[in-house]
Motif scaffolding. Structure first.
Motif, PDB file in Angstrom:
ATOM      1  N   LEU A   7      74.158  57.884 191.625  1.00  0.00           N
ATOM      2  CA  LEU A   7      74.400  58.259 190.226  1.00  0.00           C
ATOM      3  C   LEU A   7      73.086  58.279 189.447  1.00  0.00           C
ATOM      4  O   LEU A   7      72.844  59.168 188.621  1.00  0.00           O
ATOM      5  CB  LEU A   7      75.369  57.255 189.575  1.00  0.00           C
ATOM      6  CG  LEU A   7      76.824  57.301 190.063  1.00  0.00           C
ATOM      7  CD1 LEU A   7      77.587  56.064 189.584  1.00  0.00           C
ATOM      8  CD2 LEU A   7      77.513  58.576 189.571  1.00  0.00           C
ATOM      9  N   GLY A   8      72.243  57.278 189.721  1.00  0.00           N
ATOM     10  CA  GLY A   8      70.951  57.189 189.024  1.00  0.00           C
ATOM     11  C   GLY A   8      70.080  58.401 189.307  1.00  0.00           C
ATOM     12  O   GLY A   8      69.438  58.938 188.407  1.00  0.00           O
ATOM     13  N   THR A   9      70.091  58.832 190.546  1.00  0.00           N
ATOM     14  CA  THR A   9      69.313  60.007 190.912  1.00  0.00           C
ATOM     15  C   THR A   9      69.846  61.238 190.176  1.00  0.00           C
ATOM     16  O   THR A   9      69.087  62.023 189.605  1.00  0.00           O
ATOM     17  CB  THR A   9      69.388  60.224 192.439  1.00  0.00           C
ATOM     18  OG1 THR A   9      68.781  59.099 193.066  1.00  0.00           O
ATOM     19  CG2 THR A   9      68.673  61.502 192.853  1.00  0.00           C
ATOM     20  N   PHE A  53      74.906  56.244 181.934  1.00  0.00           N
ATOM     21  CA  PHE A  53      73.457  56.068 181.984  1.00  0.00           C
ATOM     22  C   PHE A  53      72.906  56.425 180.608  1.00  0.00           C
ATOM     23  O   PHE A  53      73.420  57.319 179.949  1.00  0.00           O
ATOM     24  CB  PHE A  53      72.819  56.969 183.053  1.00  0.00           C
ATOM     25  CG  PHE A  53      72.958  56.402 184.443  1.00  0.00           C
ATOM     26  CD1 PHE A  53      74.190  56.393 185.091  1.00  0.00           C
ATOM     27  CD2 PHE A  53      71.867  55.854 185.106  1.00  0.00           C
ATOM     28  CE1 PHE A  53      74.339  55.847 186.360  1.00  0.00           C
ATOM     29  CE2 PHE A  53      71.997  55.312 186.376  1.00  0.00           C
ATOM     30  CZ  PHE A  53      73.234  55.299 187.004  1.00  0.00           C
ATOM     31  N   VAL A  54      71.890  55.677 180.194  1.00  0.00           N
ATOM     32  CA  VAL A  54      71.279  55.962 178.892  1.00  0.00           C
ATOM     33  C   VAL A  54      69.822  56.361 179.118  1.00  0.00           C
ATOM     34  O   VAL A  54      69.061  55.640 179.778  1.00  0.00           O
ATOM     35  CB  VAL A  54      71.354  54.733 177.948  1.00  0.00           C
ATOM     36  CG1 VAL A  54      70.653  55.034 176.627  1.00  0.00           C
ATOM     37  CG2 VAL A  54      72.816  54.347 177.692  1.00  0.00           C
ATOM     38  N   LYS A  55      69.486  57.519 178.587  1.00  0.00           N
ATOM     39  CA  LYS A  55      68.089  57.982 178.675  1.00  0.00           C
ATOM     40  C   LYS A  55      67.228  57.053 177.841  1.00  0.00           C
ATOM     41  O   LYS A  55      67.585  56.724 176.698  1.00  0.00           O
ATOM     42  CB  LYS A  55      67.999  59.420 178.147  1.00  0.00           C
ATOM     43  CG  LYS A  55      66.614  60.034 178.230  1.00  0.00           C
ATOM     44  CD  LYS A  55      66.682  61.471 177.705  1.00  0.00           C
ATOM     45  CE  LYS A  55      65.318  62.072 177.435  1.00  0.00           C
ATOM     46  NZ  LYS A  55      64.529  62.336 178.621  1.00  0.00           N
ATOM     47  N   LEU A  56      66.123  56.605 178.406  1.00  0.00           N
ATOM     48  CA  LEU A  56      65.301  55.647 177.671  1.00  0.00           C
ATOM     49  C   LEU A  56      64.668  56.312 176.458  1.00  0.00           C
ATOM     50  O   LEU A  56      64.267  57.477 176.499  1.00  0.00           O
ATOM     51  CB  LEU A  56      64.226  55.060 178.592  1.00  0.00           C
ATOM     52  CG  LEU A  56      64.756  54.282 179.797  1.00  0.00           C
ATOM     53  CD1 LEU A  56      63.608  53.603 180.545  1.00  0.00           C
ATOM     54  CD2 LEU A  56      65.802  53.235 179.389  1.00  0.00           C
TER      55      LEU A  56
HETATM   56  C1  LIG Z   1      65.821  57.413 190.785  1.00  0.00           C
HETATM   57  C2  LIG Z   1      66.509  56.209 190.344  1.00  0.00           C
HETATM   58  C3  LIG Z   1      67.581  55.679 191.272  1.00  0.00           C
HETATM   59  C4  LIG Z   1      67.866  54.254 191.047  1.00  0.00           C
HETATM   60  C5  LIG Z   1      68.858  54.030 189.955  1.00  0.00           C
HETATM   61  C6  LIG Z   1      69.048  52.565 189.690  1.00  0.00           C
HETATM   62  C7  LIG Z   1      69.450  52.419 188.241  1.00  0.00           C
HETATM   63  C8  LIG Z   1      69.579  50.970 187.896  1.00  0.00           C
HETATM   64  O1  LIG Z   1      70.098  50.193 188.653  1.00  0.00           O
HETATM   65  S1  LIG Z   1      68.985  50.493 186.415  1.00  0.00           S
HETATM   66  C9  LIG Z   1      69.222  48.714 186.488  1.00  0.00           C
HETATM   67  C10 LIG Z   1      70.446  48.233 185.767  1.00  0.00           C
HETATM   68  N1  LIG Z   1      70.413  48.590 184.378  1.00  0.00           N
HETATM   69  C11 LIG Z   1      69.681  47.869 183.475  1.00  0.00           C
HETATM   70  O2  LIG Z   1      69.003  46.910 183.792  1.00  0.00           O
HETATM   71  C12 LIG Z   1      69.723  48.373 182.042  1.00  0.00           C
HETATM   72  C13 LIG Z   1      69.743  47.240 181.045  1.00  0.00           C
HETATM   73  N2  LIG Z   1      70.080  47.763 179.719  1.00  0.00           N
HETATM   74  C14 LIG Z   1      69.095  48.267 178.937  1.00  0.00           C
HETATM   75  O3  LIG Z   1      67.889  48.178 179.216  1.00  0.00           O
HETATM   76  C15 LIG Z   1      69.532  48.956 177.679  1.00  0.00           C
HETATM   77  O4  LIG Z   1      70.758  48.422 177.233  1.00  0.00           O
HETATM   78  C16 LIG Z   1      69.684  50.481 177.863  1.00  0.00           C
HETATM   79  C17 LIG Z   1      68.313  51.072 178.281  1.00  0.00           C
HETATM   80  C18 LIG Z   1      70.734  50.843 178.910  1.00  0.00           C
HETATM   81  C19 LIG Z   1      70.114  51.120 176.559  1.00  0.00           C
HETATM   82  O5  LIG Z   1      69.248  50.605 175.561  1.00  0.00           O
HETATM   83  P1  LIG Z   1      68.826  51.514 174.326  1.00  0.00           P
HETATM   84  O6  LIG Z   1      68.051  52.689 174.783  1.00  0.00           O
HETATM   85  O7  LIG Z   1      68.177  50.612 173.343  1.00  0.00           O
HETATM   86  O8  LIG Z   1      70.223  52.043 173.857  1.00  0.00           O
HETATM   87  P2  LIG Z   1      70.916  51.844 172.452  1.00  0.00           P
HETATM   88  O9  LIG Z   1      70.066  52.545 171.415  1.00  0.00           O
HETATM   89  O10 LIG Z   1      71.265  50.421 172.223  1.00  0.00           O
HETATM   90  O11 LIG Z   1      72.270  52.622 172.691  1.00  0.00           O
HETATM   91  C20 LIG Z   1      72.282  54.033 172.883  1.00  0.00           C
HETATM   92  C21 LIG Z   1      73.724  54.427 173.043  1.00  0.00           C
HETATM   93  O12 LIG Z   1      74.202  53.927 174.308  1.00  0.00           O
HETATM   94  C22 LIG Z   1      75.317  53.029 174.111  1.00  0.00           C
HETATM   95  N3  LIG Z   1      75.174  51.948 175.062  1.00  0.00           N
HETATM   96  C23 LIG Z   1      74.060  51.253 175.369  1.00  0.00           C
HETATM   97  N4  LIG Z   1      74.323  50.327 176.291  1.00  0.00           N
HETATM   98  C24 LIG Z   1      75.642  50.429 176.567  1.00  0.00           C
HETATM   99  C25 LIG Z   1      76.506  49.748 177.451  1.00  0.00           C
HETATM  100  N5  LIG Z   1      76.078  48.763 178.247  1.00  0.00           N
HETATM  101  N6  LIG Z   1      77.801  50.138 177.497  1.00  0.00           N
HETATM  102  C26 LIG Z   1      78.262  51.133 176.709  1.00  0.00           C
HETATM  103  N7  LIG Z   1      77.465  51.821 175.841  1.00  0.00           N
HETATM  104  C27 LIG Z   1      76.189  51.466 175.782  1.00  0.00           C
HETATM  105  C28 LIG Z   1      75.175  52.555 172.669  1.00  0.00           C
HETATM  106  O13 LIG Z   1      76.424  52.151 172.157  1.00  0.00           O
HETATM  107  C29 LIG Z   1      74.650  53.795 171.983  1.00  0.00           C
HETATM  108  O14 LIG Z   1      75.711  54.705 171.775  1.00  0.00           O
HETATM  109  P3  LIG Z   1      75.794  55.620 170.433  1.00  0.00           P
HETATM  110  O15 LIG Z   1      74.548  56.470 170.470  1.00  0.00           O
HETATM  111  O16 LIG Z   1      77.043  56.401 170.591  1.00  0.00           O
HETATM  112  O17 LIG Z   1      75.794  54.664 169.289  1.00  0.00           O
END
Ligand SMILES: CCCCCCCC(=O)SCCNC(=O)CCNC(=O)[C@H](O)C(C)(C)COP(=O)(O)OP(=O)(O)OC[C@H]1O[C@@H](n2cnc3c(N)ncnc32)[C@H](O)[C@@H]1OP(=O)(O)O
Length: 259
Positions: free
Chosen positions: A183-185, A249-252
């Motif tokens: 999914l991340g990809t 997934f949330v775009k950074l």
């Molecule tokens: C090539 C790659 C392949 C590998 C893929 C692997 C991917 C991973 O495993 S990543 C590791 C696990 N994930 C993490 O550690 C992420 C931890 N969380 C974070 O860092 C942050 O919460 C992050 C980046 C997800 C979002 O933060 P931020 O950019 O500040 O978002 P923020 O401004 O608060 O919210 C944006 C929107 O998303 C929503 N949102 C954010 N987090 C969540 C959540 N957990 N659940 C539901 N909604 C959410 C908000 O409500 C908001 O919605 P709206 O715009 O409608 O009001």
């Protein structure tokens, strides 16, 4: 659309371990001749370098494309790989290379999210992509293919003996890892650097250890920086659905730092 997709795929290749800004290697899978002759993962033994040693940080191992067939792959895995390589010939699908080291140096896409670039570089110098950290054949053997037009990523996955949970079957965490990676990809190709905000998995049938499964992921909806994706895991004959998942997934945000 296709052009931006290709550019996004190139970015992904950088995030997956190609040195940022460096010329792509001769076997560049993104060149017009998509992975010509891809079929065998060459593991030339180097003196003092144990083949596939998970602790090895030699640049040869770190930069080897690990999504190519190797001797641990079963016939099913090879057949599926060949089928998708065939589908890639007309450009509708792209084979995504994958490396042990995701960040060999600062990449332009990632470094802006860290307040201290020097510290980040130190931390990442020995980092390895989790699903690529086990020795060949023992853990996660997989290859991914992306379809830009349909916003889909398919992962063919063979789970090795170190991924056991209930005897004879894959651990749920290992399944979740591959779902998240697929999914991340798909998310990163679609919108750029993004992280998993939520992941909901329904485990429907246990996956036999050593079997080959197909993870089908797709983008369902985009809302600003939010990307909703779903996926399922099926058997090669498509008759068994092992798992289903939905995710956000949330775009950074370039204005927000990760630490
Ligand atoms: C090539 C790659 C392949 C590998 C893929 C692997 C991917 C991973 O495993 S990543 C590791 C696990 N994930 C993490 O550690 C992420 C931890 N969380 C974070 O860092 C942050 O919460 C992050 C980046 C997800 C979002 O933060 P931020 O950019 O500040 O978002 P923020 O401004 O608060 O919210 C944006 C929107 O998303 C929503 N949102 C954010 N987090 C969540 C959540 N957990 N659940 C539901 N909604 C959410 C908000 O409500 C908001 O919605 P709206 O715009 O409608 O009001």
């Amino acid at each position: 659309m296709l052009r931006s997709c290709v550019s996004r795929l190139r970015t992904l290749a950088v995030q997956r371990g190609l040195p940022g800004g460096a010329p792509l290697p001769a076997k560049d899978p993104w060149s017009p001749r998509v992975n010509p002759g891809a079929g065998r993962r060459e593991r030339a033994a180097k003196p003092g370098c144990v083949r596939g040693d998970p602790r090895s940080f030699s640049s040869e191992v770190m930069h080897m494309d690990l999504s190519l067939p190797n001797p641990s792959w079963s016939e099913d895995m090879r057949l599926l790989f060949d089928q998708f390589m065939k589908k890639s010939e007309d450009g509708s699908w792209k084979h995504l290379p994958s490396y042990k080291s995701k960040f060999t140096q600062e990449t332009e896409d990632i470094k802006i999210y860290f307040p201290d670039a020097k510290l980040m570089k130190e931390k990442l110098s020995q980092a390895q992509l989790f699903p690529r950290s086990l020795e060949e054949g023992l853990g996660f053997e997989y290859a991914m293919f992306h379809n830009c037009v349909e916003d889909r990523t398919v992962c063919i996955f063979q789970g090795g003996p170190y991924l056991q949970g209930v005897p004879g079957f894959l651990h749920g965490g290992a399944i979740a890892t591959m779902i998240d990676a697929t999914l991340g990809t798909c998310a990163v190709v679609a919108i750029g650097v993004a992280m998993t905000a939520s992941l909901n998995i329904s485990f429907k049938r246990p996956i036999p250890l050593g079997s080959v499964v197909v993870i089908n992921s797709q983008v369902d909806k985009v809302e600003g920086r939010k990307l909703f994706l779903s996926c399922n895991i099926r058997s090669v004959d498509e008759k068994t659905v092992y798992s289903e998942a939905t995710s956000l997934f949330v775009k950074l945000d370039p204005k927000t730092r990760l630490t």
